[in-house]
Design an enzyme around this catalytic site. Structure first.
Site, PDB file in Angstrom:
ATOM      1  N   LEU A  17       0.834  -1.207   0.000  1.00  0.00           N
ATOM      2  CA  LEU A  17       0.000   0.000   0.000  1.00  0.00           C
ATOM      3  C   LEU A  17       0.865   1.253   0.000  1.00  0.00           C
ATOM      4  O   LEU A  17       0.565   2.224  -0.693  1.00  0.00           O
ATOM      5  CB  LEU A  17      -0.933   0.003   1.208  1.00  0.00           C
ATOM      6  CG  LEU A  17      -1.917   1.183   1.251  1.00  0.00           C
ATOM      7  CD1 LEU A  17      -2.857   1.141   0.045  1.00  0.00           C
ATOM      8  CD2 LEU A  17      -2.714   1.188   2.551  1.00  0.00           C
ATOM      9  N   LYS A  18       1.932   1.243   0.779  1.00  0.00           N
ATOM     10  CA  LYS A  18       2.859   2.381   0.804  1.00  0.00           C
ATOM     11  C   LYS A  18       3.347   2.694  -0.609  1.00  0.00           C
ATOM     12  O   LYS A  18       3.299   3.848  -1.065  1.00  0.00           O
ATOM     13  CB  LYS A  18       4.047   2.061   1.715  1.00  0.00           C
ATOM     14  CG  LYS A  18       5.229   3.021   1.585  1.00  0.00           C
ATOM     15  CD  LYS A  18       6.448   2.505   2.315  1.00  0.00           C
ATOM     16  CE  LYS A  18       7.663   3.374   2.038  1.00  0.00           C
ATOM     17  NZ  LYS A  18       7.537   4.742   2.570  1.00  0.00           N
ATOM     18  N   LYS A 118      -1.012  11.939  17.716  1.00  0.00           N
ATOM     19  CA  LYS A 118      -0.863  10.522  18.046  1.00  0.00           C
ATOM     20  C   LYS A 118      -2.208   9.894  18.459  1.00  0.00           C
ATOM     21  O   LYS A 118      -3.016  10.505  19.141  1.00  0.00           O
ATOM     22  CB  LYS A 118       0.154  10.344  19.174  1.00  0.00           C
ATOM     23  CG  LYS A 118       1.562  10.782  18.816  1.00  0.00           C
ATOM     24  CD  LYS A 118       2.198   9.885  17.778  1.00  0.00           C
ATOM     25  CE  LYS A 118       3.591  10.332  17.416  1.00  0.00           C
ATOM     26  NZ  LYS A 118       4.571  10.131  18.479  1.00  0.00           N
ATOM     27  N   ILE A 445      15.790  20.093  12.077  1.00  0.00           N
ATOM     28  CA  ILE A 445      15.586  19.135  13.165  1.00  0.00           C
ATOM     29  C   ILE A 445      16.574  17.975  13.100  1.00  0.00           C
ATOM     30  O   ILE A 445      16.766  17.268  14.077  1.00  0.00           O
ATOM     31  CB  ILE A 445      14.127  18.628  13.154  1.00  0.00           C
ATOM     32  CG1 ILE A 445      13.166  19.819  13.277  1.00  0.00           C
ATOM     33  CG2 ILE A 445      13.867  17.665  14.299  1.00  0.00           C
ATOM     34  CD1 ILE A 445      13.421  20.709  14.482  1.00  0.00           C
ATOM     35  N   SER A 447      17.490  15.377  10.139  1.00  0.00           N
ATOM     36  CA  SER A 447      17.664  14.590   8.920  1.00  0.00           C
ATOM     37  C   SER A 447      17.395  15.436   7.679  1.00  0.00           C
ATOM     38  O   SER A 447      16.584  16.367   7.703  1.00  0.00           O
ATOM     39  CB  SER A 447      16.730  13.376   8.935  1.00  0.00           C
ATOM     40  OG  SER A 447      15.384  13.785   9.052  1.00  0.00           O
ATOM     41  N   GLU A 498      22.331  12.853   8.413  1.00  0.00           N
ATOM     42  CA  GLU A 498      21.939  11.508   8.837  1.00  0.00           C
ATOM     43  C   GLU A 498      21.776  10.524   7.680  1.00  0.00           C
ATOM     44  O   GLU A 498      20.933   9.617   7.726  1.00  0.00           O
ATOM     45  CB  GLU A 498      20.656  11.567   9.684  1.00  0.00           C
ATOM     46  CG  GLU A 498      20.788  12.461  10.909  1.00  0.00           C
ATOM     47  CD  GLU A 498      19.530  12.539  11.753  1.00  0.00           C
ATOM     48  OE1 GLU A 498      18.656  11.661  11.595  1.00  0.00           O
ATOM     49  OE2 GLU A 498      19.422  13.471  12.557  1.00  0.00           O
ATOM     50  N   GLU A 679       6.549  20.860  17.070  1.00  0.00           N
ATOM     51  CA  GLU A 679       5.666  20.975  15.910  1.00  0.00           C
ATOM     52  C   GLU A 679       4.602  22.010  16.219  1.00  0.00           C
ATOM     53  O   GLU A 679       3.901  21.913  17.211  1.00  0.00           O
ATOM     54  CB  GLU A 679       5.029  19.617  15.615  1.00  0.00           C
ATOM     55  CG  GLU A 679       4.040  19.637  14.458  1.00  0.00           C
ATOM     56  CD  GLU A 679       2.655  20.076  14.866  1.00  0.00           C
ATOM     57  OE1 GLU A 679       2.001  20.776  14.055  1.00  0.00           O
ATOM     58  OE2 GLU A 679       2.219  19.744  15.975  1.00  0.00           O
ATOM     59  N   HIS A 708       5.439  17.258   6.817  1.00  0.00           N
ATOM     60  CA  HIS A 708       4.677  16.071   6.429  1.00  0.00           C
ATOM     61  C   HIS A 708       3.786  16.342   5.219  1.00  0.00           C
ATOM     62  O   HIS A 708       3.062  15.466   4.774  1.00  0.00           O
ATOM     63  CB  HIS A 708       3.837  15.572   7.603  1.00  0.00           C
ATOM     64  CG  HIS A 708       4.680  15.094   8.751  1.00  0.00           C
ATOM     65  ND1 HIS A 708       5.109  15.935   9.748  1.00  0.00           N
ATOM     66  CD2 HIS A 708       5.192  13.881   9.044  1.00  0.00           C
ATOM     67  CE1 HIS A 708       5.843  15.255  10.617  1.00  0.00           C
ATOM     68  NE2 HIS A 708       5.907  14.007  10.208  1.00  0.00           N
ATOM     69  N   CYS A 740       9.802  19.206  11.903  1.00  0.00           N
ATOM     70  CA  CYS A 740      10.285  17.839  12.105  1.00  0.00           C
ATOM     71  C   CYS A 740      11.438  17.590  11.130  1.00  0.00           C
ATOM     72  O   CYS A 740      11.821  18.485  10.364  1.00  0.00           O
ATOM     73  CB  CYS A 740       9.149  16.826  11.885  1.00  0.00           C
ATOM     74  SG  CYS A 740       9.362  15.285  12.810  1.00  0.00           S
TER      75      CYS A 740
END
Length: 775
Positions: A17-18, A118, A445, A447, A498, A679, A708, A740
């Site tokens: 699905l990803k 979350k 942040i 990466s 990273e 965030e 995101h 993020c």
């Protein structure tokens, strides 16, 4: 005795699905292909559960992105800013759906995504519904009925899973003042009734309403809403069998409320709260069925059949076999798909593998337990029981688990281990002298984008197709390019990018003892984002430096400051599958000392700023406020242990995302990080209100754009957010950063967004100087 499953992983055993979603988003694949992949995943999931012997197989547990977003689309809770996403007709619903999740920047439109946070105390994220006073709802999507019909065409009569109306409202957020979202239940309930009419017309037998808020602290209005809703549903649908599912915690003071609901069955989580079973016996109505979650849906340890059978036999003795339903504790979306994919030549040791169970194995465990209750068990079942006992015993006695030196170090810890030498105000003076940073310092942040090419290098290295020397050279070149880019655009505090890291927890787990790893143990974090949590099976310790090499290399390339980047002990704990044979606090403290050693080594190597990310500290908060203090005490202490072994001139950062801080702001302050980045962009800086009201003393970097989402915000948009931040936070405390890490983004959008971000910070510095000169 019926067997029941609350939900099954929807990503596919190989993350089909990803891949399909990302191909569709990039324009490299069609909607038809995306839908075909989805149908195949659903079919495989349903048939797998049927073959295992599950009686109540869930449907509508599949989602292209998130089940809460699915519900928002279903009931027409679509914010007005998305009404322009019509896209000339054909693909309206799915593209509208993805626009709500990811934002939209196309066809002259520029629309921000909905807020994300979350799902209770898990690392799964959901899209937060937006509510307005007197909001009206309407049935917009027929997904629930459609997927029931799809299963029916395969000869399967499933149990549709629907996010309950009270939980749906409570998961959302009021976007204007003057009302509480629970008051919208009178407008929302008619749409749920329409849904049930669709299902009833299709002769659906069972419907599962997920109401995990029954395991939370509830107000009197919320309790009354529960009773009103389910009484009305029962009145209108007397022949429909309703199951209300609770999980992640015990019912406690909501026990009588839950069992007074006029439904056919209640599901309770006996993994998280086995002690509630006796109390359930006191209140359960004589005709009601009880679904008991005895297989852990959130962790990967094999069920202990002896312990589970004690609970099952107790329920059968009190209620009778026909009233007991066996199930996992919660939906299995929090478990990897299939342990059998982990073959012998993979990194998971055979000794550890025998202790594990993934989603496919968990449904088999449920069915096996139902058969073991039968007093006429055959030899085959007896052998399975004995094998389970032996495998669990082998884990308890394994020499892999316990390390005396680690246990002694933790036992010898004192209060001094969690304290900096000087208070923040004094540290700040030393850090200003040492770091010489401008007003509104800019950073990221940690990466930077991991392109398919970068990821392929790691894969080739693991397969022996790339030598260690060639791999290092490639990573060095990527790091050099990233440092040069950051210098070029004028960032103040740089990061090395990273590129050598896979996942922010998995990378550290690979370098710490006490961890094991899978190849296919993926679980969904949000949307198409999947993570592969490491398994903490034993005592944790660090044998050698983990990040010093790459941090030192990056710092050698530039006169500017480069941050050392670490993941904090609470986040490593929360984002791993954690051993269940000792308190989580004990495991977390072991990790904290390992990170402490790394922090000390980074400082010795000349790194003056060290970031210890703790995005999961709020996520780990227990669901009941009565339990918060104990958790926060050990969680904050673990962070402080990891951060407190350095000189006062060394600046410690931490990062948190997708969390509400209002109720725990004092504990965030107690962490005593010199700088916290959070965030804030999706909430339009709302999260800063908690820091302002508290008068948070240390420095803050509120995220000024949402990483995101693929959209690139303008410097003007970021300036607007920074001005909102300045209204509540003093200028001297503000940093400027994304919300993020940038690992999942593409380079083109990353470069554009960071250029705009630096431009916003520089513009603001000029504006402040002008304000000062005028004053």
């Amino acid at each position: 005795m019926l067997t029941n499953n609350l939900g099954y992983p929807r990503i596919g055993s190989n993350r089909e699905l990803k891949k399909a979603c990302e191909q569709y988003w990039s324009g490299k694949s069609t909607l038809q292909n995306l839908e075909q992949v989805a149908r195949e995943i659903r079919k495989q999931n349903w048939l797998l559960q049927q073959e295992a012997g599950i009686d109540l197989i869930p449907s509508n547990d599949f989602s292209f992105y998130d089940q809460v977003l699915d519900m928002s689309l279903t009931v027409g809770a679509i914010p007005s800013r998305y009404h322009e996403v019509i896209l000339n007709g054909a693909h309206k619903e799915i593209d509208l759906y993805f626009a709500m999740a990811r934002g939209y920047q196309k066809d002259g439109l520029d629309i921000i995504a909905m807020e994300m946070t979350k799902w209770f105390d898990t690392n799964y994220h959901y899209i937060v519904p937006e509510f307005y006073k007197d909001q009206q709802f309407k049935l917009f999507s027929t997904k629930i009925a459609d997927e029931y019909e799809e299963a029916k065409r395969l000869g399967l009569f499933t149990k549709p899973v629907i996010l309950g109306p009270i939980t749906y409202l409570l998961l959302g957020k009021e976007k204007e003042a003057g009302f509480h979202r629970i008051s919208l239940i009178k407008n929302l309930l008619p749409v749920y009734i329409q849904l049930l009419q669709q299902l009833s017309a299709r002769n659906v037998e069972w419907v599962q309403f997920d109401e995990p808020f029954l395991a939370m602290d509830l107000t009197e209005d919320e309790k009354r809403a529960f009773l009103m809703v389910y009484k009305e549903i029962r009145r209108l649908f007397p022949n429909l069998k309703l199951m209300v599912a609770t999980y992640f915690e015990g019912l406690r003071d909501n026990l009588e409320l839950a069992f007074s609901l006029p439904v056919q069955a209640i599901h309770v989580d006996l993994v998280r709260c086995p002690e509630q079973l006796e109390a359930v016996f006191e209140v359960i109505p004589s005709q009601m069925k009880l679904s008991i979650g005895v297989v852990d849906g959130r962790n990967i340890w094999k069920a202990d059949y002896e312990q589970a059978l004690k609970l099952i036999n107790s329920a059968v003795e009190k209620l009778g076999e026909e009233r007991v339903i066996l199930a996992p504790s919660c939906s299995l979306i929090h478990s990897p798909c299939d342990l059998s994919l982990e073959t012998a030549n993979e990194p998971l040791m055979d000794e550890i593998k025998q202790w594990l169970s993934f989603a496919k194995q968990k449904v088999t465990e449920v069915v096996t337990l139902s058969k073991l209750v039968n007093p006429h068990k055959n030899e085959s079942l007896e052998a399975k029981l004995q094998q389970n006992i032996e495998e669990n015993n082998s884990r308890r006695s394994s020499v892999l688990i316990h390390q005396t030196a680690v246990q002694q170090r933790v036992a010898a810890a004192t209060a001094k281990d969690s304290l900096r030498n000087l208070p923040f105000d004094d540290r700040k003076v030393l850090q200003q002298q040492s770091l010489q940073l401008p007003l509104f310092p800019t950073t990221t942040i940690g990466s930077f984008p991991q392109t398919p090419e970068v990821r392929s290098w790691r894969t080739k290295l693991k397969k022996g197709l790339l030598s260690a020397a060639v791999y290092q050279d490639l990573i060095e070149k990527e790091t050099i390019a990233t440092i040069r880019f950051q210098e070029e655009i004028g960032l103040d505090v740089l990061v090395h990018g990273e590129f050598e890291r896979n996942d922010m927890v998995e990378y550290f787990g690979e370098k710490l003892d006490g961890f094991a790893f899978t190849k296919f143990g993926w679980v969904q974090s949000y949307g198409s984002r999947c993570v592969k949590p490491p398994i903490i099976f034993g005592d944790v310790y660090r044998q050698e430096p983990m990040t010093v090499k790459w941090a030192s290399f990056a710092q050698s390339l530039t006169p500017k400051l480069v941050k050392g980047m670490l993941t904090g002990p609470v986040t490593i704990l929360q984002w791993s599958f954690v051993r269940n044979d000792q308190p989580r606090a004990q495991t977390c403290k072991q990790i904290a000392f390992a990170i402490r050693d790394e922090v000390a080594d980074l400082e010795k190597a000349g790194i003056k700023i060290i970031q210890i990310d703790e995005p999961a500290i709020r996520e780990g908060l227990p669901l009941r406020k009565a339990d918060w203090e104990n958790y926060l005490q050990w969680a904050v202490n673990a962070f402080k242990i990891s951060a407190s072994g350095v000189q006062d001139s060394t600046q410690i950062h931490t990062h948190m995302c997708y969390s509400e801080f209002n109720d725990i702001i004092q504990h965030i302050a107690n962490m005593d990080a010199d700088v916290i980045t959070i965030e804030c962009s999706r909430s339009q800086m709302e999260l800063l209100d908690a820091f302002a009201a508290f008068n948070y003393p240390n420095e803050i970097g509120p995220g000024v754009y949402d990483i995101h989402s693929p959209r690139v915000p303008s410097s003007k948009e970021m300036m607007f957010l920074l001005e909102k931040a300045r209204a509540v936070i003093p200028d001297a405390q503000l940093w400027v950063n994304p919300d993020c890490g940038l690992k999942t983004r593409h380079w083109e959008e990353t470069k554009s967004a960071l250029i705009e971000m630096v431009k916003a910070a520089k513009t603001l510095r000029v504006a402040v100087k002008t304000e000062i000169s005028i004053a």
